[in-house]
Design a protein around this motif. Structure first.
Motif, PDB file in Angstrom:
ATOM      1  N   ILE A 175       0.857  -1.183   0.000  1.00 41.97           N
ATOM      2  CA  ILE A 175       0.000   0.000   0.000  1.00 41.97           C
ATOM      3  C   ILE A 175       0.891   1.230   0.000  1.00 41.97           C
ATOM      4  O   ILE A 175       1.751   1.378   0.873  1.00 41.97           O
ATOM      5  CB  ILE A 175      -0.904   0.009   1.250  1.00 41.97           C
ATOM      6  CG1 ILE A 175      -1.685  -1.301   1.323  1.00 41.97           C
ATOM      7  CG2 ILE A 175      -1.847   1.196   1.215  1.00 41.97           C
ATOM      8  CD1 ILE A 175      -2.483  -1.448   2.604  1.00 41.97           C
ATOM      9  N   PHE A 176       0.713   2.074  -0.981  1.00 34.46           N
ATOM     10  CA  PHE A 176       1.562   3.257  -1.118  1.00 34.46           C
ATOM     11  C   PHE A 176       0.709   4.514  -1.159  1.00 34.46           C
ATOM     12  O   PHE A 176      -0.506   4.446  -1.352  1.00 34.46           O
ATOM     13  CB  PHE A 176       2.400   3.146  -2.389  1.00 34.46           C
ATOM     14  CG  PHE A 176       3.217   1.891  -2.466  1.00 34.46           C
ATOM     15  CD1 PHE A 176       4.404   1.778  -1.772  1.00 34.46           C
ATOM     16  CD2 PHE A 176       2.777   0.811  -3.213  1.00 34.46           C
ATOM     17  CE1 PHE A 176       5.154   0.616  -1.825  1.00 34.46           C
ATOM     18  CE2 PHE A 176       3.515  -0.357  -3.283  1.00 34.46           C
ATOM     19  CZ  PHE A 176       4.704  -0.456  -2.587  1.00 34.46           C
ATOM     20  N   GLU A 177       1.401   5.637  -1.040  1.00 29.16           N
ATOM     21  CA  GLU A 177       0.656   6.904  -1.035  1.00 29.16           C
ATOM     22  C   GLU A 177       0.721   7.599  -2.386  1.00 29.16           C
ATOM     23  O   GLU A 177       1.725   7.533  -3.091  1.00 29.16           O
ATOM     24  CB  GLU A 177       1.213   7.837   0.044  1.00 29.16           C
ATOM     25  CG  GLU A 177       0.835   7.393   1.431  1.00 29.16           C
ATOM     26  CD  GLU A 177       1.524   8.200   2.513  1.00 29.16           C
ATOM     27  OE1 GLU A 177       0.965   8.283   3.612  1.00 29.16           O
ATOM     28  OE2 GLU A 177       2.617   8.742   2.268  1.00 29.16           O
ATOM     29  N   ILE A 178      -0.375   8.285  -2.700  1.00 28.34           N
ATOM     30  CA  ILE A 178      -0.429   9.131  -3.889  1.00 28.34           C
ATOM     31  C   ILE A 178      -0.542  10.562  -3.385  1.00 28.34           C
ATOM     32  O   ILE A 178      -1.380  10.852  -2.541  1.00 28.34           O
ATOM     33  CB  ILE A 178      -1.660   8.791  -4.741  1.00 28.34           C
ATOM     34  CG1 ILE A 178      -1.601   7.333  -5.188  1.00 28.34           C
ATOM     35  CG2 ILE A 178      -1.767   9.739  -5.930  1.00 28.34           C
ATOM     36  CD1 ILE A 178      -2.895   6.824  -5.782  1.00 28.34           C
ATOM     37  N   ALA A 179       0.310  11.424  -3.905  1.00 30.54           N
ATOM     38  CA  ALA A 179       0.305  12.791  -3.407  1.00 30.54           C
ATOM     39  C   ALA A 179      -0.107  13.747  -4.518  1.00 30.54           C
ATOM     40  O   ALA A 179       0.020  13.441  -5.690  1.00 30.54           O
ATOM     41  CB  ALA A 179       1.694  13.170  -2.900  1.00 30.54           C
ATOM     42  N   CYS A 180      -0.590  14.905  -4.107  1.00 33.38           N
ATOM     43  CA  CYS A 180      -0.789  15.987  -5.072  1.00 33.38           C
ATOM     44  C   CYS A 180       0.422  16.898  -4.963  1.00 33.38           C
ATOM     45  O   CYS A 180       0.762  17.343  -3.875  1.00 33.38           O
ATOM     46  CB  CYS A 180      -2.062  16.771  -4.792  1.00 33.38           C
ATOM     47  SG  CYS A 180      -2.271  18.162  -5.925  1.00 33.38           S
ATOM     48  N   ALA A 181       1.089  17.144  -6.078  1.00 36.97           N
ATOM     49  CA  ALA A 181       2.341  17.894  -6.024  1.00 36.97           C
ATOM     50  C   ALA A 181       2.222  19.303  -6.574  1.00 36.97           C
ATOM     51  O   ALA A 181       3.216  19.961  -6.809  1.00 36.97           O
ATOM     52  CB  ALA A 181       3.439  17.140  -6.773  1.00 36.97           C
ATOM     53  N   GLN A 182       1.006  19.750  -6.814  1.00 34.26           N
ATOM     54  CA  GLN A 182       0.862  21.116  -7.315  1.00 34.26           C
ATOM     55  C   GLN A 182      -0.179  21.827  -6.465  1.00 34.26           C
ATOM     56  O   GLN A 182      -1.288  21.307  -6.292  1.00 34.26           O
ATOM     57  CB  GLN A 182       0.429  21.073  -8.781  1.00 34.26           C
ATOM     58  CG  GLN A 182       0.199  22.426  -9.424  1.00 34.26           C
ATOM     59  CD  GLN A 182       1.477  23.214  -9.604  1.00 34.26           C
ATOM     60  OE1 GLN A 182       1.850  24.008  -8.745  1.00 34.26           O
ATOM     61  NE2 GLN A 182       2.179  22.970 -10.693  1.00 34.26           N
ATOM     62  N   LEU A 183       0.190  23.008  -5.956  1.00 33.05           N
ATOM     63  CA  LEU A 183      -0.741  23.758  -5.114  1.00 33.05           C
ATOM     64  C   LEU A 183      -2.104  23.870  -5.798  1.00 33.05           C
ATOM     65  O   LEU A 183      -2.205  24.353  -6.909  1.00 33.05           O
ATOM     66  CB  LEU A 183      -0.189  25.163  -4.868  1.00 33.05           C
ATOM     67  CG  LEU A 183      -1.083  26.066  -4.017  1.00 33.05           C
ATOM     68  CD1 LEU A 183      -1.203  25.540  -2.612  1.00 33.05           C
ATOM     69  CD2 LEU A 183      -0.554  27.481  -4.005  1.00 33.05           C
ATOM     70  N   CYS A 184      -3.156  23.387  -5.107  1.00 32.47           N
ATOM     71  CA  CYS A 184      -4.459  23.367  -5.767  1.00 32.47           C
ATOM     72  C   CYS A 184      -5.535  24.006  -4.909  1.00 32.47           C
ATOM     73  O   CYS A 184      -6.718  23.873  -5.200  1.00 32.47           O
ATOM     74  CB  CYS A 184      -4.843  21.941  -6.146  1.00 32.47           C
ATOM     75  SG  CYS A 184      -4.884  20.803  -4.759  1.00 32.47           S
ATOM     76  N   GLY A 185      -5.148  24.691  -3.843  1.00 34.80           N
ATOM     77  CA  GLY A 185      -6.151  25.370  -3.026  1.00 34.80           C
ATOM     78  C   GLY A 185      -5.928  25.117  -1.549  1.00 34.80           C
ATOM     79  O   GLY A 185      -4.898  24.576  -1.149  1.00 34.80           O
ATOM     80  N   ASN A 186      -6.913  25.508  -0.764  1.00 34.38           N
ATOM     81  CA  ASN A 186      -6.792  25.432   0.698  1.00 34.38           C
ATOM     82  C   ASN A 186      -6.234  24.120   1.206  1.00 34.38           C
ATOM     83  O   ASN A 186      -5.326  24.085   2.012  1.00 34.38           O
ATOM     84  CB  ASN A 186      -8.155  25.623   1.361  1.00 34.38           C
ATOM     85  CG  ASN A 186      -8.676  27.038   1.190  1.00 34.38           C
ATOM     86  OD1 ASN A 186      -7.963  27.879   0.668  1.00 34.38           O
ATOM     87  ND2 ASN A 186      -9.893  27.286   1.616  1.00 34.38           N
ATOM     88  N   ASN A 187      -6.839  23.026   0.771  1.00 35.93           N
ATOM     89  CA  ASN A 187      -6.489  21.733   1.365  1.00 35.93           C
ATOM     90  C   ASN A 187      -5.582  20.888   0.488  1.00 35.93           C
ATOM     91  O   ASN A 187      -5.603  19.669   0.565  1.00 35.93           O
ATOM     92  CB  ASN A 187      -7.750  20.965   1.709  1.00 35.93           C
ATOM     93  CG  ASN A 187      -8.550  21.716   2.736  1.00 35.93           C
ATOM     94  OD1 ASN A 187      -8.196  21.758   3.898  1.00 35.93           O
ATOM     95  ND2 ASN A 187      -9.606  22.370   2.289  1.00 35.93           N
ATOM     96  N   HIS A 188      -4.789  21.566  -0.308  1.00 37.14           N
ATOM     97  CA  HIS A 188      -3.818  20.864  -1.145  1.00 37.14           C
ATOM     98  C   HIS A 188      -3.063  19.807  -0.337  1.00 37.14           C
ATOM     99  O   HIS A 188      -2.829  18.700  -0.785  1.00 37.14           O
ATOM    100  CB  HIS A 188      -2.861  21.896  -1.723  1.00 37.14           C
ATOM    101  CG  HIS A 188      -1.584  21.360  -2.248  1.00 37.14           C
ATOM    102  ND1 HIS A 188      -1.546  20.381  -3.217  1.00 37.14           N
ATOM    103  CD2 HIS A 188      -0.294  21.644  -1.953  1.00 37.14           C
ATOM    104  CE1 HIS A 188      -0.282  20.108  -3.496  1.00 37.14           C
ATOM    105  NE2 HIS A 188       0.492  20.849  -2.736  1.00 37.14           N
TER     106      HIS A 188
END
Ligand code: HEM
Ligand SMILES: [Cu+2]
Ligand SMILES: [Cu+2]
Lengths: 290, 574, 244
Positions: free
Chosen positions: A243-256
Motif C-alpha cells: 500500500i503506497f501513497e499518492i500525493a498531489c504535487a501542485q498547489l491546488c487550493g486550501n487543502n492541497h
C-alpha cells in the motif's frame, strides 16, 4: 561572544515552548493501514520497473556535483589561506594563464552533454514515448483530480469506460460525470482508492475537473500535472505489492496538503475481486431517515 | 557649483518627492529592506506551522482570530503567507534593493553622471513601486485574506481564488510598470551619460550587470504584465483566456466557454519569471565583483570574458523558461530543446564563477566585512547552481519537480547568494552613502551568525526534497515520506528563526552607525572606481568637477605605480 | 465606517420603534402542514455514501446515506423530508426583528447538521466542527460573499460566525468531503421551517393575512400554495410529484 549564545538560548526556549503545546490534531488520523516501504532523507523505496533509471541519473548527478563542489572548494579555501593579506605579501597584477580552468570548464560542459544526451534524453523519451501496446495487456484506469480528492475510474468488467461529461457530474454520487444513459458506463466503478495489479503495465489517463493538480507517486518515480481541459496519460509497472501513497504535487487550493489517496498494488485476482465488490451499490437502510 | 544649479529645496522636495538619484536609491533601499524583513517574518510564522503542524503558535498566535483561530494557523492562511512571501521577496524586496537601491545609488556615480537621464521618471518609478507595495499589504485585510495561489498564480486556481488575488494582480501591474519605467531610464543613462574616457569596456562590472538586467526587465516584464491583465479580466470580466471549457469547480459547472488554456498562462509567466531569476542574481554578481576586486587588490581576472558571459547569459535566459514546465505533459522535442538550452546557460554561469575564484589567486585578500559576505556568496551560489542541474534535466526532474529540492535550490541562489551580496554591498557602500563607517565587530558577528543559520535553514531542504516532500505543503506529516523527515523540517525552522535573530546586530549597527558611527573618508576602501572620487556622502549633482576617466575599473597593485591602487579618474603619473 | 455594532444598535432601535407602532406584533397565528410526495418512491432509493477516503468520518456513524431525497414511506400519504417551507408573498413591507440567537450549523460525522435550513438576514450563523478531521466550508451563493475557509480541527466552542444577506436557497459544500453539502435560504422574515422526518412543518407568529407559501426541495425544485390565517391555526399541504 556573549550575544550569539544569548540569541541561541532565546531561540531554544522559544522552540521548547512549541514542544510542550501539542494541543490539537490537524491532520486527519492516518488511515488504519500501514504504508509499505522505507522513507527517510533520501529517495523513498523504489517500487516500479523503470524508476531505477531516474534514481541512477539522480545519483550520478549528485556524485558529479559533489566532486565539482569539493574540487572547487579546495581551490577556494587554498586561495583564501595562501593569498590572505599579510606582512610581506603582495598581490600580483599580471593575470595568470588559467589553462586548467579552461579545461575544467570544457570538461564540465562535456559531462553535462553526456548526461543530457546519454541519460536524460533516453529516459525522458521512454517515459514519454514507450507507451505499452495492446500486446503488453496494460491495465487501464482514469484518474480524475478535483479539489481535494483523487477519483479513480475503472472500466468494470466490460473493459469500456462510460462516456463522461461535465453536466453529469455530481460530487457525491457521480464524481466522474458518467453519462447515466451510456451502456458502456453501467458497470464502471469510481472510487477514491487506486487498486492496480503488480507486474503488469498500468496506463493511467489523467484529467482534472477544476484546477491544476499533479499526480505524484513517489515510490514509482511518476509525476505528471493534471491539467483541466487536457487528458494526459502516464504509464508505469509496479514491481512490488503493498500500500503506497499518492500525493498531489501542485498547489491546488486550501487543502492541497490533504489531497492524498492510497494505492494498493495487489495480485490480479485481488484487484478483480475488489473492483467487483466496489461495483455493488449499497442501499441505505430505508427506515433510517437521517 | 551645486548651489547655482540646484536651488535650496524644502524638506518634502528634498527627501520625499526627490528627483535626486541618491535619495531615490535610499528610499528604494529602506522600503525594500523593510519588505525583506517582513517577508522573513511571514516565513518565520510559516516555519512554525511546518515544524509543529497544528500547534498553537507562541507570541504571534493571537495576531488574527480569523486566520489563526485559537492561535492555530489555517491552511488558507499558510498558502497566503507562502504566496506573499514569494511575491514580496522577489518583487518588493530583492529587485528593488538590487536595481532600485544599488542601481540607482551607485550606477550614476560609477559612470560619473550627475544624475539619472530622466530624474522625474525615476521618482515616478519609486512612487509607482510604493503604490504597488501598499496594494499588496492592503490585500492582507480584504475578505478571504491575501492572494493564496502561490507567487506563480497559476490559472485556473488563481481565477477562482478569493478577492486577495485581484489585489495581487493590481499590485503586480503597478510593480511591473515601475520596473519598466526604471529599466528604460537605466539603459539611457548607461548609454548616454558616461563621462569622458569611460568606454564600455572601462565600465565597472556592476554597471554592465545593471545594463543587462535593465534589458531583461524591459523585455521580459511586458508578457507578465499582459498575463496579469488577462488574468484580471478572467476574474472580473468573465473572459476565459486561461479557463478551459467544461470545468466543474466545487461541484458546480463553471460558466467558462471559449476554450482558454491554463498552459498559456504558465508560458507567459515563466517567459518573464526565468529572466527574472537572472535579474535577481546578475546585479548581485556585480556587487560581488566590485567587493572582490577591491579586497584582493588586483584586477578582475577575465574582465571581458565575464562581460561576454553575462550578455550571453542574459540572452539565453529568454530561451529556457519552459524548464519549469517539464511536468505539464511536455513531449520529447520540447523537452530536449529546453533541457539543452538549460545546460547551455549553465556554462556562462560556471565561467563567471570560475573567473571570480581565479581572481582570488595571487591576490592579497583583505577579510573585511563586505569581503566576508562577498566570499560567502561564491560557495553558496555554487551550491545553488549545481543543484539546478538535476532540475534542468527532465528525467531527474520527474522526482524532484515541485519538491523542497526546488525550494532549496533557488533559495541557495537568492538567499545565501543574493542576500549575502546585498549585505556585501551595504557594508561596502554605506560609508559612501552616509559618510560613516559601520562597526566591523558587529558586522563580523552578523556575518558569522547569518552564514551558519542560513545554511541550517536551507541545507535540510535538499534531503527533504529527495524524500519527496512537496513544496507549499501546509502539513507534510500527512504523508509517510513527510513524517520520515519531520525532524529535518524542525531543524530548518530553527535555522530560520535564528537567522531572523541574527539580523539584530545588523539593525543595531545600521542605526547606531548612522548617528554615532566613525566618520568615513571619501575613499575608505582604497578603491578605484569613480564613485569613490566623490565626497561621502555626495552632494546633489554628485561631483564638484566633472570627472575624466583615464583607465579601466580595477587597476590595483599596478607595477611601478606609487600607490597600491590607481583610481579611474586620476591622471596618469607616468 | 459602519461596524456591526452601530448597525446592530440602529436596527434594534428601528425594530423597537416598529414594534411599538404595532406594525408587526407577534401574533399567535400558526400555519402547519406537510409536504407530500406523490410518485414511485422506488425510483429514489438512497445510496450508502462511500466515506472510505477519510476514516475519521466513520467514527460518528458507520454508514451514512445520500441526503438528496428522503421519503418517509410509513406516513400516508408519503412525505418528504428536508423541504424548506417559507412565506413568499403577503407580508408586504412589514419588518420583523432579527433573532439574536445564532443558527448553528454543525459538521458531524462528515455530514452537515442540519442539511437544509433557513436563516434571517443579519442573523448570526455559527459553524462548528464536531469531527476530528479537516473540513473546508465553501459557500456557493450568488449574492452573498463566497466564503471559503477551513476548520482543520474539532472546535465545538467557538467555531466561525458569519452573517448573510437575503438570498434564495444556495449550496454550501465541503471541498474535502465531496458528499458533504447543505442548503441555506436567507429570508427577510422569520416565517420558515424545514420538514422533519414526518414531513411536517410549522410556521408561527405571522400577522393575520393571506400568504403564498413556497416549498423548496433540493432535487424537485419549488412548489407554492396559498393560505389564509386569521387569529388561529391554518393548515395547508404541499405536494411534489416528480415527472408529473
Ligand atoms: C532569507 C530567508 C528566506 C527564507 C527562510 C525562505 C524560506 C522559504 C520557504 C521555506 C519556502 C517554501 C514555502 C512552501 O513551499 O510552503 C519559500 C518559498 C519561496 N521563497 Fe523564500 N525564503 C527566504 C528568502 C527568499 C528570498 C530572498 C526570495 C526571493 C528573492 C524568496 C523567494 C521565494 C519564493 C518565490 C518562494 C515560492 C513561493 C511559492 O511557493 O509560491 N525567498 N521560502
Ligand atoms: Cu491537488
Ligand atoms: Cu468535510
Amino acid at each position: 561572544m556573549k550575544a550569539p549564545s544569548l540569541c541561541l538560548l532565546v531561540i531554544l526556549a522559544f522552540c521548547a515552548l512549541g514542544e510542550g503545546t501539542a494541543l490539537a490534531q490537524v491532520v486527519p488520523d492516518i488511515p488504519d493501514v500501514e504504508i509499505t516501504g522505507e522513507y527517510g532523507p533520501f529517495l523513498p523505496t523504489l517500487a516500479s520497473k523503470d524508476g531505477g533509471e531516474v534514481d541512477q541519473l539522480i545519483s550520478i548527478l549528485h556524485w558529479f556535483m559533489a566532486v565539482l563542489f569539493v574540487g572547487w572548494g579546495i581551490f577556494f579555501v587554498y586561495c583564501l589561506v595562501r593569498f590572505r593579506q599579510r606582512e610581506g605579501h603582495q598581490a600580483k597584477y599580471e593575470p595568470i594563464k588559467a589553462k586548467v580552468s579552461k579545461y575544467g570548464e570544457i570538461a564540465v560542459a562535456g559531462f553535462e552533454v553526456a548526461l543530457l544526451v546519454g541519460l536524460s534524453m533516453p529516459i525522458w523519451a521512454s517515459v514519454k514515448n514507450d507507451r505499452p501496446t495492446e500486446a503488453d495487456n496494460p491495465f487501464r484506469v482514469r484518474v480524475i483530480a478535483e479539489q481535494f480528492q483523487w477519483n479513480f475510474h475503472y472500466p468494470g468488467a466490460d473493459g469500456v469506460f462510460g462516456k463522461t461529461g461535465a453536466e453529469f457530474v455530481d460530487t457525491a454520487e457521480n464524481p466522474a460525470g458518467i453519462d447515466p444513459n451510456d451502456p458502456g458506463g453501467q458497470d464502471d466503478v469510481v472510487k477514491g482508492e487506486l487498486h492496480i495489479p503488480v507486474d503488469r503495465p498500468i496506463i493511467a489517463d489523467l484529467s482534472s475537473k477544476d484546477v491544476i493538480h499533479s499526480f505524484f507517486l513517489p515510490v514509482m518515480r511518476v509525476k505528471q500535472d493534471t491539467i483541466p481541459g487536457m487528458r494526459i496519460p502516464v504509464w508505469f509497472e509496479a514491481t512490488m505489492t503493498g500500500i503506497f501513497e499518492i500525493a498531489c504535487a501542485q498547489l491546488c487550493g486550501n487543502n492541497h496538503y490533504s489531497m492524498k489517496a492510497l494505492m494498493y498494488v495487489q495480485s490480479e485476482q485481488e484487484v478483480e475481486d475488489w473492483i467487483k465488490k466496489a461495483s455493488i451499490v449499497e442501499e441505505f437502510d430505508e427506515d433510517d431517515l437521517d | 557649483m551645486s548651489d547655482d544649479h540646484h536651488p535650496q529645496l524644502g524638506f518634502i522636495r528634498k527627501y520625499v518627492f526627490s528627483v535626486d538619484h541618491k535619495v531615490i536609491g535610499i528610499q528604494y533601499m529602506l522600503t525594500a529592506m523593510c519588505f525583506m524583513f517582513f517577508g522573513l517574518c511571514l516565513m518565520s510564522m510559516m516555519r512554525w506551522q511546518l515544524a509543529y503542524p497544528g500547534e498553537v503558535m507562541p507570541i504571534l498566535g493571537s495576531l488574527t482570530e480569523t486566520f489563526m483561530p485559537g492561535g492555530i494557523m489555517l491552511p488558507e492562511f499558510y498558502n497566503a503567507l507562502g504566496a506573499m512571501h514569494g511575491t514580496i521577496m522577489v518583487f518588493l524586496a530583492v529587485v528593488p534593493i538590487l536595481v532600485g537601491g544599488f542601481g540607482n545609488y551607485v550606477m550614476p556615480l560609477q559612470i560619473g553622471a550627475p544624475d539619472m537621464a530622466f530624474p522625474k521618471l525615476n521618482m515616478m518609478s519609486y512612487w509607482v513601486f510604493a503604490a504597488g507595495g501598499v496594494v499588496m499589504l492592503v490585500s492582507f485585510f480584504v475578505p478571504g485574506g491575501a492572494a493564496n495561489s502561490g507567487w506563480t498564480s497559476y490559472a485556473p486556481l488563481s481565477v477562482v481564488a478569493t478577492t486577495g488575488q485581484t489585489y495581487w494582480l493590481i499590485g503586480m501591474v503597478l510593480l511591473i510598470t515601475s520596473s519598466l519605467l526604471g529599466s528604460v531610464n537605466f539603459i539611457v543613462t548607461i548609454v548616454h551619460l558616461r563621462v569622458k574616457g569611460l568606454t564600455m569596456f572601462r565600465l565597472p562590472f556592476f554597471v554592465w550587470a545593471q545594463l543587462v538586467t535593465a534589458f531583461l526587465l524591459l523585455l521580459a516584464f511586458p508578457p507578465l504584465e499582459a498575463a496579469g491583465l488577462l488574468q484580471l479580466m478572467d476574474r472580473v470580466a468573465g473572459t476565459s483566456f486561461f479557463m478551459p471549457e467544461g470545468l466543474v469547480v466545487s461541484g458546480e459547472v463553471a460558466s467558462y466557454t471559449g476554450g482558454g488554456s491554463p498552459l498559456l498562462y504558465q508560458h507567459l509567466f515563466w517567459f518573464l519569471a526565468h529572466p527574472e531569476v537572472y535579474v535577481l542574481v546578475l546585479p548581485a554578481m556585480g556587487i560581488v565583483v566590485e567587493v572582490l576586486t577591491n579586497n584582493t587588490r588586483k584586477p578582475l581576472w577575465g574582465y571581458r570574458t565575464i562581460i561576454y558571459s553575462t550578455v550571453f547569459l542574459g540572452f539565453m535566459s529568454f530561451l529556457v523558461w519552459a524548464h519549469h514546465m517539464f511536468m505539464t505533459g511536455m513531449g520529447t522535442q520540447l523537452g530536449a530543446f529546453f533541457a539543452t538550452t538549460t545546460m547551455i546557460i549553465s556554462i556562462p554561469s560556471v565561467i563567471i564563477l570560475t573567473a571570480m575564484v581565479i581572481t582570488l589567486y595571487n591576490g592579497s585578500i583583505r577579510f573585511n566585512v563586505p569581503m566576508l559576505f562577498a566570499l560567502a556568496f561564491l560557495p553558496m551560489f555554487a551550491i545553488g547552481g549545481l543543484t539546478g542541474l538535476p532540475l534542468g534535466l527532465p528525467a531527474s526532474d520527474i522526482q524532484l519537480h515541485d519538491t523542497y529540492y526546488v525550494i532549496g535550490h533557488f533559495h541557495y541562489v537568492v538567499a545565501p547568494g543574493t542576500i549575502f551580496a546585498i549585505f556585501a554591498g551595504i557594508y561596502y557602500w554605506f560609508p559612501k552613502a552616509t559618510g560613516k563607517q559601520l562597526n566591523s565587530m558587529l558586522g563580523k558577528l552578523h556575518f558569522w551568525l547569518s552564514f551558519i543559520c542560513i545554511n541550517i535553514a536551507f541545507a535540510p531542504m535538499f534531503w527533504q526534497g529527495l524524500a519527496g516532500v512537496s513544496r507549499r505543503l501546509y502539513d507534510q506529516t500527512t504523508y509517510e515520506h513527510g513524517k520520515a523527515v519531520q525532524e529535518l523540517t524542525k531543524l530548518s525552522s530553527y535555522g530560520v528563526w535564528l537567522l531572523a535573530l541574527s539580523q539584530l546586530p545588523f539593525i543595531l549597527n545600521f542605526f547606531a552607525s548612522i548617528f554615532a558611527g566613525k566618520k568615513a573618508s571619501a575613499n575608505p576602501w582604497d578603491a578605484t572606481t569613480i564613485e569613490w572620487s566623490a565626497p561621502s556622502p555626495p552632494p546633489h549633482g554628485n561631483f564638484a568637477k566633472v570627472p575624466v576617466v583615464h583607465r579601466g575599473p580595477y587597476e590595483y597593485t599596478v607595477p611601478g605605480a606609487a600607490k597600491n591602487f590607481l583610481p579611474q579618474t586620476e591622471a596618469s603619473e607616468a | 465606517m459602519f461596524n456591526s455594532k452601530t448597525v446592530a444598535t440602529v436596527s434594534m432601535v428601528t425594530f423597537a420603534l416598529v414594534a411599538m407602532s404595532g406594525v408587526a406584533h407577534a401574533d399567535a397565528n400558526v400555519i402547519t402542514g406537510k409536504v407530500i410526495f406523490k410518485g414511485n418512491a422506488g425510483d429514489y432509493k438512497r445510496k450508502v455514501i462511500d466515506t472510505s477516503k477519510d476514516p475519521n468520518c466513520k467514527k460518528a456513524k458507520t454508514k451514512i446515506g445520500s441526503q438528496k431525497v428522503i421519503i418517509n414511506k410509513k406516513t400516508t400519504p408519503m412525505t418528504l423530508r428536508n423541504v424548506l417551507v417559507s412565506i413568499k408573498d403577503g407580508l408586504g413591507n412589514k419588518m420583523f426583528p432579527t433573532p439574536s440567537e445564532p443558527v448553528v450549523l454543525t459538521q458531524f460525522g462528515c455530514q452537515y447538521k442540519p442539511h437544509v435550513f433557513g436563516i434571517v438576514a443579519g442573523q448570526k450563523l455559527k459553524i462548528l466542527n464536531g469531527d476530528n478531521t479537516n473540513h473546508n466550508i465553501h459557500f456557493l451563493p450568488k449574492k452573498n460573499q463566497e466564503h471559503n475557509f477551513t476548520q482543520p480541527k474539532k472546535d465545538m466552542e467557538n467555531g466561525k460566525v458569519i452573517t448573510l444577506v437575503e438570498e434564495d436557497v444556495f449550496k454550501v459544500k465541503c471541498d474535502v468531503h465531496p458528499w458533504m453539502g447543505c442548503h441555506i435560504g436567507v429570508f427577510k422574515h422569520p416565517f420558515f421551517n424545514v420538514t422533519g422526518k414526518d414531513g411536517t412543518f410549522t410556521l408561527t407568529g405571522m400577522p393575520d393575512g393571506t400568504y403564498t407559501l413556497e416549498a423548496w426541495h433540493e432535487e424537485f425544485g419549488k412548489q407554492t400554495a396559498s393560505v389564509t390565517v386569521e387569529g388561529g391555526t391554518a393548515n395547508v399541504d404541499l405536494t411534489f410529484e416528480p415527472g408529473a
